[in-house]
Design an enzyme around this catalytic site. Structure first.
Site: not given
Length: 114
Positions: A101, A103
């Site tokens: 993931h 950010h």
């Protein structure tokens, strides 16, 4: 993809999340513990454990994630002042969820790493 993954459940909209972008390749949503006024997580819609697992077959997902991060930064109007894009890798790198993931953080002056 792991059946118990919180990210899988967000992608499939089985649990609530403030999704700001979704297509067939990625999903982007607001972090539930934001570190900045704008804190968006951008994830592939298929399981990749970490950046260590990027290979010739799936490397295209990284450019798509970056492209969408910039698009969201513009939509959130943080592109002019600036923003930060972070990908943590494994425990020592600060990765808390075993799922690749990205950010996207902005909306205030962020602390420098130096």
């Amino acid at each position: 993809m792991q059946d118990n993954s919180i990210f899988k459940n967000i992608i499939q909209r089985k649990i609530p999340a403030n999704i700001v972008y979704q297509d067939k390749k990625i999903t982007a949503f607001e972090d539930i513990k934001p570190k900045a006024p704008v804190h968006i997580l951008i994830i592939p819609n298929f399981f990749i454990s970490s950046s260590n697992d990027i290979n010739k077959k799936n490397k295209w997902i990284m450019s798509h994630m970056f492209y969408i991060a910039v698009k969201i930064a513009k939509q959130k109007k943080i592109n002019q002042e600036g923003y930060r894009i972070i990908i943590n890798c494994n425990e020592y790198g600060g990765q808390e969820i075993n799922y690749l993931h990205m950010h996207l953080l902005g909306g205030k002056k962020l602390k420098s790493f130096s």
